[in-house]
Scaffold this active site. Structure first.
Site, PDB file in Angstrom:
ATOM      1  CG  HIS A   1      57.264  18.475   1.902  1.00  0.00           C
ATOM      2  ND1 HIS A   1      58.495  18.142   2.401  1.00  0.00           N
ATOM      3  CD2 HIS A   1      56.475  17.386   2.086  1.00  0.00           C
ATOM      4  CE1 HIS A   1      58.461  16.905   2.875  1.00  0.00           C
ATOM      5  NE2 HIS A   1      57.246  16.425   2.698  1.00  0.00           N
TER       6      HIS A   1
ATOM      7  CG  ASP B   1      58.218  11.892  -1.642  1.00  0.00           C
ATOM      8  OD1 ASP B   1      57.221  11.566  -0.971  1.00  0.00           O
ATOM      9  OD2 ASP B   1      59.152  12.568  -1.166  1.00  0.00           O
TER      10      ASP B   1
END
Length: 337
Positions: free
Chosen positions: A184, A254
């Site tokens: 992230h 993703d």
């Protein structure tokens, strides 16, 4: 109207007029919800209905991350607090059959909650291994460190979802367990030799290659493609995901807005699709970013449509699970069954 190979989030609990017009024009394959979109059951049902109405497709998939544990967009007191995957892995060390049944029931209970809201895709289960020294971004989201055990429990989870008509998304293919940083925020680089990866991280996914959807990992496998993260790597997708693992389902990247990926979001969307992803995912609901992604994505391929239809067929073929109750699950988790 041509489908866009995109799945988008939206900004809040209600669909704005600018969002409605954008989705009507772009016609994304589907949508994804986050905690910012979820207040009450009735509000979620209304939002899901508005999202589907914006593209004129009652079957437009609506996704959510409802794994259990710390990754759950729907939380108590309105929704059940499901255990993290790690607890089922620990149970399996003592009572394998009980753990398999418990996972199947837990996933079925999650899926029934989602289906009651109109949500029909859950971004779960996690098939990444839990390995010593790795970053805890996976951590207790994993069933454990043995690929065969992870695959067995992962299959039970998928069966539970499908039994309630909810599509599972196995993630993060071909394996995020060795990441030493959180994707992230940074791009992980894995330097493990390919034979070891094939025997461990990749194996859990190979054993579930028949599942309908999968989500890629944003990390570099230096032994396969040292220059590109898996999401953007034609070599990783062709040789490993489609080749060695043998996954022929719908491949979803993703979130493009994660910090592991650098560069213009439109360029990243083009690269992911060119590398072999069927669908690109953009989650944060920022209109300016979504506009760039949609402009770059073009139309969905015939192969992606075939994979999407195959998933829909699997979604309709789930078998009812007997005794799928919270009481039965609690008994299994306490070792009383």
């Amino acid at each position: 109207m041509t489908l866009s190979p995109t799945i988008f989030g939206c900004a809040g609990p209600r669909l704005g007029e600018a969002e409605r017009a954008f989705f009507q024009r772009v016609n994304p394959l589907g949508f994804i919800l986050f905690a910012r979109n979820c207040e009450t059951p009735d509000q979620i049902r209304a939002l899901v209905g508005d999202l589907r109405a914006s593209v004129g497709r009652e079957d437009a998939p609506v996704l959510i991350d409802q794994e259990g544990g710390r990754v759950a967009r729907l939380k108590p007191p309105q929704w059940r607090a499901a255990p993290p995957a790690e607890r089922f892995g620990r149970l399996a060390e003592r009572h394998r059959d009980a753990a398999v049944e418990a996972v199947r029931i837990n996933s079925h209970l999650i899926a029934r909650e989602l289906a009651s809201l109109g949500i029909d895709v859950d971004c779960a289960p996690v098939l990444d291994l839990r390995l010593p020294g790795a970053h805890d971004v996976i951590g207790d989201r994993s069933f454990g460190g043995r690929p065969e055990r992870v695959a067995e429990l992962g299959r039970a989870a998928c069966e539970g979802f499908l039994a309630a008509g909810v599509l599972p998304v196995i993630k993060h293919i071909p394996g995020h367990g060795r990441a030493f940083v959180d994707s992230h925020h940074e791009l992980p680089v894995v330097r493990t030799p390919r034979p070891e990866l094939e025997a461990t991280d990749f194996e859990a996914f190979r054993l579930l290659a028949d599942m309908p959807w999968a989500m890629t990992a944003h990390l570099v496998f230096a032994a396969i493609d040292p220059d590109r993260p898996a999401t953007l790597s034609p070599k990783v997708i062709a040789e490993i995901i489609r080749g060695h693992i043998g996954f022929d389902g719908l491949l979803l990247c993703d979130d493009l807005s994660m910090k592991a990926l650098k560069g213009d979001l439109g360029d990243l969307a083009r690269q992911a699709l060119a590398a072999g992803c069927d669908i690109v995912l953009h989650c944060n609901g920022v209109m300016e970013e979504m506009t760039r992604v949609a402009a770059a994505a073009g139309g969905i391929t015939a192969e992606a449509e075939r994979r999407f239809r195959r998933g829909r067929e699997m979604q309709q073929s789930g078998i009812a699970i007997a005794a799928a109750s919270e009481a039965r699950l609690d008994a299994l988790m306490r070792g009383l069954a």
